[in-house]
Design a protein around this motif. Structure first.
Motif, PDB file in Angstrom:
ATOM      1  N   GLY A 147       0.831  -1.210   0.000  1.00 29.35           N
ATOM      2  CA  GLY A 147       0.000   0.000   0.000  1.00 29.35           C
ATOM      3  C   GLY A 147       0.862   1.255   0.000  1.00 29.35           C
ATOM      4  O   GLY A 147       0.574   2.217  -0.706  1.00 29.35           O
ATOM      5  N   SER A 148       1.938   1.237   0.790  1.00 31.75           N
ATOM      6  CA  SER A 148       2.800   2.427   0.878  1.00 31.75           C
ATOM      7  C   SER A 148       3.466   2.715  -0.457  1.00 31.75           C
ATOM      8  O   SER A 148       3.572   3.859  -0.879  1.00 31.75           O
ATOM      9  CB  SER A 148       3.892   2.219   1.924  1.00 31.75           C
ATOM     10  OG  SER A 148       3.310   2.031   3.184  1.00 31.75           O
ATOM     11  N   PHE A 149       3.914   1.656  -1.126  1.00 30.51           N
ATOM     12  CA  PHE A 149       4.594   1.883  -2.407  1.00 30.51           C
ATOM     13  C   PHE A 149       3.612   2.281  -3.510  1.00 30.51           C
ATOM     14  O   PHE A 149       4.017   2.770  -4.548  1.00 30.51           O
ATOM     15  CB  PHE A 149       5.440   0.665  -2.808  1.00 30.51           C
ATOM     16  CG  PHE A 149       6.810   0.737  -2.212  1.00 30.51           C
ATOM     17  CD1 PHE A 149       7.818   1.440  -2.859  1.00 30.51           C
ATOM     18  CD2 PHE A 149       7.080   0.178  -0.981  1.00 30.51           C
ATOM     19  CE1 PHE A 149       9.075   1.557  -2.299  1.00 30.51           C
ATOM     20  CE2 PHE A 149       8.340   0.289  -0.417  1.00 30.51           C
ATOM     21  CZ  PHE A 149       9.342   0.979  -1.069  1.00 30.51           C
ATOM     22  N   GLN A 150       2.328   2.037  -3.247  1.00 28.54           N
ATOM     23  CA  GLN A 150       1.329   2.449  -4.250  1.00 28.54           C
ATOM     24  C   GLN A 150       0.676   3.772  -3.878  1.00 28.54           C
ATOM     25  O   GLN A 150      -0.315   4.167  -4.475  1.00 28.54           O
ATOM     26  CB  GLN A 150       0.273   1.365  -4.394  1.00 28.54           C
ATOM     27  CG  GLN A 150       0.830   0.108  -5.029  1.00 28.54           C
ATOM     28  CD  GLN A 150      -0.173  -1.010  -5.109  1.00 28.54           C
ATOM     29  OE1 GLN A 150      -1.189  -0.979  -4.415  1.00 28.54           O
ATOM     30  NE2 GLN A 150       0.098  -1.982  -5.940  1.00 28.54           N
ATOM     31  N   LEU A 151       1.238   4.453  -2.889  1.00 28.23           N
ATOM     32  CA  LEU A 151       0.656   5.708  -2.391  1.00 28.23           C
ATOM     33  C   LEU A 151       0.444   6.708  -3.527  1.00 28.23           C
ATOM     34  O   LEU A 151       1.360   6.976  -4.298  1.00 28.23           O
ATOM     35  CB  LEU A 151       1.621   6.292  -1.361  1.00 28.23           C
ATOM     36  CG  LEU A 151       1.176   7.564  -0.661  1.00 28.23           C
ATOM     37  CD1 LEU A 151       0.044   7.256   0.301  1.00 28.23           C
ATOM     38  CD2 LEU A 151       2.350   8.180   0.083  1.00 28.23           C
ATOM     39  N   PHE A 152      -0.767   7.269  -3.594  1.00 30.89           N
ATOM     40  CA  PHE A 152      -1.025   8.225  -4.666  1.00 30.89           C
ATOM     41  C   PHE A 152      -1.960   9.367  -4.254  1.00 30.89           C
ATOM     42  O   PHE A 152      -1.546  10.521  -4.199  1.00 30.89           O
ATOM     43  CB  PHE A 152      -1.587   7.510  -5.897  1.00 30.89           C
ATOM     44  CG  PHE A 152      -2.043   8.442  -6.976  1.00 30.89           C
ATOM     45  CD1 PHE A 152      -1.133   9.243  -7.639  1.00 30.89           C
ATOM     46  CD2 PHE A 152      -3.385   8.530  -7.332  1.00 30.89           C
ATOM     47  CE1 PHE A 152      -1.539  10.131  -8.624  1.00 30.89           C
ATOM     48  CE2 PHE A 152      -3.802   9.406  -8.323  1.00 30.89           C
ATOM     49  CZ  PHE A 152      -2.871  10.204  -8.970  1.00 30.89           C
TER      50      PHE A 152
ATOM     51  N   ALA B 153       4.780   3.031 -18.453  1.00 26.69           N
ATOM     52  CA  ALA B 153       4.775   1.561 -18.340  1.00 26.69           C
ATOM     53  C   ALA B 153       6.090   1.087 -17.731  1.00 26.69           C
ATOM     54  O   ALA B 153       6.117   0.160 -16.912  1.00 26.69           O
ATOM     55  CB  ALA B 153       4.562   0.940 -19.713  1.00 26.69           C
ATOM     56  N   THR B 154       7.186   1.747 -18.107  1.00 25.52           N
ATOM     57  CA  THR B 154       8.491   1.396 -17.550  1.00 25.52           C
ATOM     58  C   THR B 154       8.487   1.617 -16.039  1.00 25.52           C
ATOM     59  O   THR B 154       8.937   0.760 -15.268  1.00 25.52           O
ATOM     60  CB  THR B 154       9.592   2.275 -18.203  1.00 25.52           C
ATOM     61  OG1 THR B 154       9.413   2.213 -19.611  1.00 25.52           O
ATOM     62  CG2 THR B 154      10.975   1.789 -17.832  1.00 25.52           C
ATOM     63  N   ILE B 155       7.971   2.762 -15.604  1.00 23.26           N
ATOM     64  CA  ILE B 155       7.902   3.047 -14.163  1.00 23.26           C
ATOM     65  C   ILE B 155       7.067   1.968 -13.476  1.00 23.26           C
ATOM     66  O   ILE B 155       7.429   1.467 -12.416  1.00 23.26           O
ATOM     67  CB  ILE B 155       7.290   4.448 -13.910  1.00 23.26           C
ATOM     68  CG1 ILE B 155       8.149   5.530 -14.544  1.00 23.26           C
ATOM     69  CG2 ILE B 155       7.139   4.706 -12.402  1.00 23.26           C
ATOM     70  CD1 ILE B 155       7.548   6.930 -14.447  1.00 23.26           C
ATOM     71  N   GLY B 156       5.954   1.594 -14.107  1.00 21.79           N
ATOM     72  CA  GLY B 156       5.074   0.575 -13.539  1.00 21.79           C
ATOM     73  C   GLY B 156       5.806  -0.742 -13.326  1.00 21.79           C
ATOM     74  O   GLY B 156       5.698  -1.365 -12.268  1.00 21.79           O
TER      75      GLY B 156
ATOM     76  N   LEU C  18       8.377  -0.452 -10.564  1.00 26.14           N
ATOM     77  CA  LEU C  18       7.673  -0.474  -9.277  1.00 26.14           C
ATOM     78  C   LEU C  18       7.267  -1.896  -8.904  1.00 26.14           C
ATOM     79  O   LEU C  18       7.403  -2.324  -7.754  1.00 26.14           O
ATOM     80  CB  LEU C  18       6.432   0.432  -9.356  1.00 26.14           C
ATOM     81  CG  LEU C  18       5.529   0.439  -8.130  1.00 26.14           C
ATOM     82  CD1 LEU C  18       6.267   1.002  -6.926  1.00 26.14           C
ATOM     83  CD2 LEU C  18       4.271   1.267  -8.383  1.00 26.14           C
ATOM     84  N   PHE C  19       6.790  -2.642  -9.905  1.00 30.53           N
ATOM     85  CA  PHE C  19       6.390  -4.033  -9.663  1.00 30.53           C
ATOM     86  C   PHE C  19       7.571  -4.843  -9.121  1.00 30.53           C
ATOM     87  O   PHE C  19       7.450  -5.585  -8.151  1.00 30.53           O
ATOM     88  CB  PHE C  19       5.860  -4.651 -10.967  1.00 30.53           C
ATOM     89  CG  PHE C  19       5.733  -6.146 -10.912  1.00 30.53           C
ATOM     90  CD1 PHE C  19       4.661  -6.729 -10.248  1.00 30.53           C
ATOM     91  CD2 PHE C  19       6.678  -6.973 -11.512  1.00 30.53           C
ATOM     92  CE1 PHE C  19       4.544  -8.101 -10.186  1.00 30.53           C
ATOM     93  CE2 PHE C  19       6.560  -8.346 -11.443  1.00 30.53           C
ATOM     94  CZ  PHE C  19       5.494  -8.917 -10.776  1.00 30.53           C
ATOM     95  N   ILE C  20       8.729  -4.644  -9.752  1.00 31.03           N
ATOM     96  CA  ILE C  20       9.920  -5.404  -9.318  1.00 31.03           C
ATOM     97  C   ILE C  20      10.306  -5.008  -7.895  1.00 31.03           C
ATOM     98  O   ILE C  20      10.589  -5.866  -7.047  1.00 31.03           O
ATOM     99  CB  ILE C  20      11.087  -5.170 -10.312  1.00 31.03           C
ATOM    100  CG1 ILE C  20      10.717  -5.800 -11.656  1.00 31.03           C
ATOM    101  CG2 ILE C  20      12.392  -5.733  -9.782  1.00 31.03           C
ATOM    102  CD1 ILE C  20      11.578  -5.362 -12.814  1.00 31.03           C
ATOM    103  N   ILE C  21      10.250  -3.701  -7.603  1.00 30.30           N
ATOM    104  CA  ILE C  21      10.599  -3.232  -6.249  1.00 30.30           C
ATOM    105  C   ILE C  21       9.661  -3.857  -5.218  1.00 30.30           C
ATOM    106  O   ILE C  21      10.093  -4.391  -4.194  1.00 30.30           O
ATOM    107  CB  ILE C  21      10.513  -1.688  -6.176  1.00 30.30           C
ATOM    108  CG1 ILE C  21      11.615  -1.059  -7.038  1.00 30.30           C
ATOM    109  CG2 ILE C  21      10.622  -1.199  -4.730  1.00 30.30           C
ATOM    110  CD1 ILE C  21      11.473   0.442  -7.207  1.00 30.30           C
ATOM    111  N   ILE C  22       8.363  -3.803  -5.494  1.00 29.74           N
ATOM    112  CA  ILE C  22       7.378  -4.332  -4.534  1.00 29.74           C
ATOM    113  C   ILE C  22       7.579  -5.839  -4.357  1.00 29.74           C
ATOM    114  O   ILE C  22       7.536  -6.353  -3.234  1.00 29.74           O
ATOM    115  CB  ILE C  22       5.933  -4.019  -4.990  1.00 29.74           C
ATOM    116  CG1 ILE C  22       5.666  -2.527  -4.848  1.00 29.74           C
ATOM    117  CG2 ILE C  22       4.927  -4.804  -4.169  1.00 29.74           C
ATOM    118  CD1 ILE C  22       4.280  -2.096  -5.268  1.00 29.74           C
ATOM    119  N   ALA C  23       7.827  -6.536  -5.458  1.00 31.26           N
ATOM    120  CA  ALA C  23       8.006  -7.986  -5.366  1.00 31.26           C
ATOM    121  C   ALA C  23       9.211  -8.316  -4.490  1.00 31.26           C
ATOM    122  O   ALA C  23       9.125  -9.166  -3.592  1.00 31.26           O
ATOM    123  CB  ALA C  23       8.189  -8.575  -6.772  1.00 31.26           C
TER     124      ALA C  23
END
Lengths: 299, 459
Positions: free
Chosen positions: A230-235, A272-275, A278-283
């Motif tokens: 949730g924190s990494f998806q903060l918007f 899309a690159t940022i997305g 972010l996915f890799i970081i969260i994983a």
């Protein structure tokens, strides 16, 4: 006993196909609404839009640009800062509240539980507006009532205080929600364990360390992982509270930067690159957390 | 009465049957088609006030064109994102759409022929509308000689001030002509009221976190981020000088508040105005409408003058915000859509109605003679505010549009904040900014040309 004729009969065929038909709706929906967008966003990260009808293949250029982009690094740091704040401030507070409101000593527990839970039901937009008033430098509640450093703090106008302001707002909004998970966990611990410990002469602290925390391990792991994601998806909260990441990107988060690139700058490939980054970081973070908390170990 | 079938014998039991019945009923509701008429026009809107206005007025259009059904959809703040998606996917865009001034840039990216809006220039010119409207107001909606929308508004800016409190400080705001006059007046009015050594009352509030107020001043002087040909001009001498002036209001002269609220519409901003801590603000016409609804208790306390000029006799206004209406390329009947555009934006009765509810002055010059603009405005203690806006309107500066506006504005916000907080000099901040935006544009251009070459090569 089955005969050769039977094997091809209607009923036999139906028996074979039926299970696949039953699970088909999920897979169809998953492929249409998750699989396809995931793959096409990965493909998109290797392209950049050139107007509305055409796109250009750019190879790894978006990834290279991203790693050289100071606003991306700033957003990543801001998001990590928020996540750490959540980890250090919000989750222990949620656990503390849960223990407090689980104890029979506290009167009006039900009302208090509700009171702490309610903020999560309030829309982020309203919370941002209310906290904008609370954090006001001159007239705001915080600077008026708690002159923490003996001087007015520009919570939303000085770069170094912006993320702390967002963390505090996050604590107010989410601590009660996480408290509910801890509360459920606490209520699942068998009372006999405490009674047995008391007979053995354990004090409150010893019971907490040796019974409560170990019993709560799965709940703690769940809350930690979900809060980190949730924190990494903060918007929405910082987007409104800091008017889109101002001042000087001090309130910018990764998802906010993704949104800006995708929708405001029409750089869909870069977004899309940022997305994907972010996915890799969260994983990585989620797997690391689960490992640290020993969730993958066999009991 | 007997139910014609046996509930108890439904194969899956009562519960699933009830669910099935409810499902079928709701399907009926979803399927019920809108009134069947000859032509449908879908019209997307993002502003509530506009939506309310059209809701009341579209039935008149439908009476004029009985075969036409206009479907108004208000998507609020998310509308631009939905429009972007619809234009990108070449599917689902409305026929007619309103777009906001800071959002239009992204829709102009790439090849001009791929822009999702119909070019309206020939229609506007052949029907003579160009001369009937304030011509500088087409600049935000034009790019590379094409006009993609017609302007909803002018949004001239005035200086709104607390007459009572300036008078109490010994200042007659009516006599202010230039920014130098304002600084002198501001120094008298900026005060420490309770004697605790901290200033509590500031002459003006300016946004130092975003481009808004700096850009107000820059446009007033005839500057901008991009020029008419799309060149980056934010590091021009005029832009640097304006930023030096802007920062001096905070740092050298200390008449602009660094403490109360920071952006227009910030709730703490309204609170400080109400407490008499902020004595003036640069206000476009629409902002007066917002003040009226947000702080109605301040009625009678405000007065307005044109913005202080840079030199005696020079321009006393600027422009802030704006909306256009355009026709998307997905529209099947652009001629009919064009009629709707004209009805919504050029109908005098409608424009008067618009002023009544939102205080927005129309770009159609023929509408300005209506008596309503001369009526005293009680919120401004009886001053006819409409009259002031109309006097300033012909002098409105152009605001050139560019596909890179969103990126540019985002970086400009940072530059302004860095200059005001003295992390960089105005010259450093703007030179660096211009360089960044030029590099960004050049890089895209290079990629696009290389990409096209590669595509040609593979053919």
């Amino acid at each position: 006993m089955k005969t050769g004729r039977n094997r091809f009969s209607y009923w036999h065929q139906q028996q074979r196909i039926a299970p696949y038909l039953f699970i088909a709706p999920f897979y169809i929906l998953f492929i249409v609404f998750m699989g396809y967008p995931l793959i096409s966003s990965l493909v998109m990260s290797f392209y950049e839009m050139r107007g509305f009808q055409s796109r250009i293949y750019v190879g790894f250029a978006n990834f290279v640009d991203l790693f050289r982009d100071p606003i991306f690094w700033k957003s990543l740091w801001n998001t990590t800062y928020f996540a750490l704040g959540t980890l250090i401030l919000q989750l222990p507070l949620a656990l503390f509240l849960a223990i407090l409101l689980n104890s029979k000593v506290v009167k009006g527990r039900n009302i208090l539980r509700l009171a702490f839970f309610v903020p999560v039901l309030v829309a982020g937009v309203f919370i941002a507006i209310i906290f904008n008033l609370i954090f006001d430098q001159r007239a705001g509640l915080i600077n008026n009532e708690f002159l923490i450093f003996g001087k007015e703090i520009g919570w939303l106008s000085e770069e170094k205080f912006v993320i702390p302001a967002v963390i505090l707002t996050g604590v107010w909004q989410w601590a009660g929600f996480n408290m509910i998970f801890f509360l459920a966990g606490l209520q699942g611990i068998r009372q006999e364990l405490y009674e047995a410990a008391a007979v053995d002469g354990a004090n409150w602290w010893q019971s907490f360390i040796h019974i409560t925390l170990p019993s709560l391990r799965p709940v703690i792991a769940f809350v930690f992982v979900v809060s980190m994601i949730g924190s990494f998806q903060l918007f929405d909260l910082p987007f409104i509270l800091t008017n889109g990441g101002e001042p000087a990107d001090a309130g910018s988060t990764i998802v906010m930067y993704l949104y800006k690139n995708g929708f405001q700058f029409m750089r869909l490939g870069y977004a899309a690159t940022i997305g994907w980054v972010l996915f890799i970081i969260i994983a990585i973070i989620s797997i690391a957390q689960l490992k640290l908390l020993g969730i993958f170990q066999e009991e | 009465m007997r139910i014609p079938f046996d509930i108890d014998n439904f194969p899956l039991g009562k519960g699933p049957m009830v669910m099935l019945v409810l499902f079928l009923i709701s399907c009926l509701f979803i399927y019920t088609p809108a009134e069947e008429k000859g032509e449908n026009l879908e019209f997307w809107i993002f502003a509530n006030t506009h939506y309310e206005e059209y809701q009341a007025r579209i039935p008149i259009f439908e009476e004029m064109y009985p075969e036409v059904n206009v479907q108004l959809i208000n998507y609020g703040g998310t509308m631009h994102d939905k429009l972007l998606t619809a234009l990108l996917s070449d599917f689902g865009a409305p026929d007619v759409v309103e777009v906001e001034i800071t959002s239009i840039g992204r829709f102009l990216k790439g090849d001009i022929d791929e822009v999702g809006f119909v070019d309206l220039r020939s229609r506007l010119e052949s029907e003579g509308w160009m001369d009937k409207l304030v011509v500088s107001r087409f600049t935000p909606w034009s790019y590379k000689d094409r006009i993609f929308g017609i302007p909803h508004d002018l949004h001239p800016v005035v200086l709104l001030y607390r007459d009572d409190l300036f008078k109490a400080a010994g200042v007659e705001m009516n006599e202010i002509e230039t920014w130098d006059d304002f600084i002198a007046a501001g120094k008298k009015a900026t005060r420490d009221l309770d004697g605790d050594g901290e200033t509590d009352q500031y002459a003006i509030v300016l946004d130092r976190r975003t481009e808004s107020d700096y850009f107000n001043l820059l446009l007033q002087r005839g500057g901008g981020f991009f020029d008419a040909n799309g060149n980056v001009v934010i590091d021009s001498e005029i832009a640097i000088d304006t930023l030096e002036f802007f920062t001096s209001l905070f740092n050298e002269h200390q008449i602009a508040t660094p403490v109360y609220g920071t952006w227009h519409g910030d709730p703490s901003n309204f609170a400080a105005m109400q407490d008499g801590k902020i004595l003036s603000i640069l206000a476009p016409d629409w902002y007066v409408g917002i003040l009226k609804s947000q702080v109605p208790q301040m009625s009678g306390k405000w007065k307005a003058i044109g913005m202080p000029a840079w030199e005696h006799g020079s321009r006393r206004t600027t422009t802030r915000g704006g909306t256009m209406v355009g026709i998307t390329k997905q529209c099947k009947n652009p001629d009919l859509a064009w009629e709707l555009l004209k009805f919504a934006y050029f109908d005098k009765a409608g424009l008067i109605n618009r002023y009544e509810t939102t205080r927005i002055i129309p770009p159609l010059k023929a509408a300005w003679d209506a008596p309503i603009y001369k009526e005293p405005d009680q919120y401004l203690g009886g001053q006819p505010l409409g009259q002031l806006f109309i006097e300033l309107a012909p002098d409105l500066p152009p605001r050139y549009q560019n596909p890179y506006w969103s990126e540019a504005a985002d970086l400009l916000n940072d530059a302004i904040f860095n200059a005001v907080t003295e992390k960089q000099t105005p010259r450093q901040a703007l030179t660096q900014l211009a360089e960044k935006v030029r590099t960004l544009i050049a890089k895209d251009q290079q990629r696009w040309t290389e990409g096209i070459k590669n595509e040609d090569g593979t053919k």
